[in-house]
Design a protein around this motif. Structure first.
Motif: not given
Length: 188
Positions: A58-60, A27-32, A51-54
């Motif tokens: 990043e995965i750490i 949700k947060l990633s889709s909001r930039g 996770l939606v690719p964006s």
């Protein structure tokens, strides 16, 4: 981007806990909003598929200390006997130096964390980073299972028999009527 909000997600390493963090991340990633998602190597394939690719995400991976005898590619609590699950909490505690280094490098605006990282607010505060506790338990479950009054008169960990009885003042009529309501849905 320098003015892009950056959030680090740091869930407990059981997939029932990781999943809500993934949903919020999407949700947060889709909001930039930029997301850095802390997980263990054994969870990376599952986290990556959910996770939606964006470019914002990043995965750490966090390396768990080998001294506790946990499998090197542990994929959460499902791979541990119940009696060994506490080792995962201890392992998370032992990641503090690693987490501090990563947070120093990442410089996020916020870190969302869970119950197992009780030490995170003070560590992040030293770095000038704000923290937010993100509980994956519903409020009604927490009110039933974990009110301080429940522990009065109980020695040690509450037993199943202790938990069968609702805590004093718990609104069982509300819960019963809510679930009997034909218009009630867990999806809302």
């Amino acid at each position: 981007m320098a003015d892009q909000l950056h959030v680090v997600m740091f869930p407990f390493f059981a997939f029932g806990h990781v999943s809500p963090f993934i949903q919020l991340s999407n949700k947060l990633s889709s909001r930039g909003i930029r997301i850095s998602f802390f997980t263990i190597p054994g969870f990376i394939p599952r986290v990556k598929t959910l996770l939606v690719p964006s470019p914002n995400t990043e995965i750490i991976p966090l390396q768990l200390p080998p001294s506790l005898g946990l499998p090197p590619n542990l994929a959460g609590t499902m791979e541990l006997p119940t009696s060994e699950a506490v080792k995962l909490i201890t392992a998370i505690d032992l990641t503090q130096p690693q987490v501090k280094t990563l947070l120093s490098e990442l410089k996020p605006d916020f870190v969302l964390f869970e119950f197992a990282q009780h030490w995170l607010p003070s560590l992040a505060s030293e770095l000038g980073i704000k923290t937010m506790f993100f509980s994956v338990f519903s409020a009604i479950a927490a009110a039933y299972i974990a009110p301080p009054g429940r522990l009065i008169g109980i020695e040690g960990t509450p037993t199943v028999d202790d938990l069968i009885q609702p805590p004093q003042g718990f609104p069982m009529r509300f819960v019963y009527n809510t679930f009997r309501n034909p218009n009630f849905s867990l999806l809302h």
